[in-house]
Design an enzyme around this catalytic site. Sequence first.
Site, short mmCIF file in Angstrom:
data_model
loop_
_atom_site.label_atom_id
_atom_site.label_comp_id
_atom_site.label_asym_id
_atom_site.label_seq_id
_atom_site.Cartn_x
_atom_site.Cartn_y
_atom_site.Cartn_z
CG ASP A 43 -1.93 1.09 1.23
OD1 ASP A 43 -2.08 1.76 0.19
OD2 ASP A 43 -2.55 1.30 2.28
CD GLU B 72 -2.37 5.15 -12.42
OE1 GLU B 72 -1.88 6.25 -12.71
OE2 GLU B 72 -2.27 4.14 -13.16
#
EC number: 3.2.1.4
Length: 378
Positions: A347, A356
Site C-alpha cells: 500500500d 493507482e
Amino acid sequence: MAYSVTLLSWSLLAYPNGYQTTGQTDYARAAIKWGTDYFLKAHTALDVLWGQVGDGGADHAYWGRPEDMDIDRPSDKIDSQEPGSDLAGETAAALAAASIVFQDVDSSYSSELLQAAKELYELADNYRDFYYNAIGGASGYYLSSNWQDELVWGALWLYRATGDETYLTKGKEYIEEFGFLGIQYGWTYNFDWDDKRAGCYRNLRPLLAEIDGSDLYRETLRNYTIYLRNDQQKTPLGLVYIMQWGTLRHANNVGFIALRAAELGLDTDENVAFAKTQIDYTLGSTGRSYMVGFGVNPPVRPHHRAASCPYPPDTCDWAQESTTDPNPHVLYGAMVGGPDQNDQFNDDRNDYTHNEVADDYNAALTGVLAYFVQNNSQ
C-alpha cells in the site's frame, strides 16, 4: 472516459434490478450523464471531437489539488483532416449505449445522444486513423493498439440503440474485413479501454452473441471463457492474471464478460463461479480488500492527488506524494490496480503500477457487483 461510460451503461441495462435494489439507479444515470454531457460539448461540429485537454507531461509533473492547478491546459481534437477512428468509435459507442439508458427517462436527451453517436461513428468509419496521430500528446500515455475494434464495437451499440440492420451488417462485415474471424491462435484475452476485441469479436463476441444468437458467436464466446477459467495464468491465490497494470481491473473486466456469457446459458454455473472468485478476491477473500474504504485492511494510500491533499489552506505538493501517512481523504469505492503475479501488494502511494486508481478500473467492476445483487448471490 468513453469506455467507462459505455461499460457503466451496459451494466445498468443488463442488471437494472441490481442498481434498483441498492438505490444506485439515479446515481448511475448521473454518472453516465456527467460523461455524455462532456462528450456533447466536445463534439463542436459534425466532424469534430475534442479529445484531450491538458498535457500529459505537465499534468504528471504537478502534485496538488486539481482546483489549484493553474498551468496551461492545451486542447486537441480529431476531425476529418486529422481523424481518430478509435476515439470517435468508442465515443459513438458510449453515446449510443447511454441513449438506451435515457430512452424512457428523457427521450429528448436520448435522441440528442443518438444523433451525436451517429455523427461520430461516421467520422470514425469514413476517416480512418489512430487518434494519437492527431493528438500527439496521447501517444506517451494512452497509446491505442488498434482502431478496428472500435468500428465493430460502435456499430454494434448503434444497432442496439436504433435497430437499424445496417449497423449490424457493418459490424459483421468488419469482423471479416479486418481478418479476425476464425483465428485460432494469437488470441487476445484482455478487455479494456484500448482493446474491445474481447468484447465484440476475434475470440469473444458477447454483443454479437446477445444480438445475433448464432452458434458461431455463442461458441466463440464459450471457448473464450473456457480459456479464461482453465488456461489463463492465475496467481497462487486464484486471481486471473492478464497483465501487471491494473490486475484487478482486467480480472473483473473478464469476470463481467463471463457473467454475460452465463446470462446466455453458456456454462452458466462455471462462469458465475469464475466471476465470483474474482470479485471476492477484490473485496477481501484472501485477507485484504483492494477497494478503498471497504472491508478488511483496505488501501489507505492510493495514488490519487486530490485524496492525498490535506484541507486548505495547508499546502499540497510532492511532499504529500512521498509521505507514508494515509491519505487525508478516503476515496470510497475506488479499486486500486492490485497485486502482482504472486499476490504481493504494498500500500504505497509511489507504486502507481499497483496502487493507482482510475475510472475505467471501476467500470466493469460495477456491473459485476450489480449482477450478484440482482441474482441474490452471497
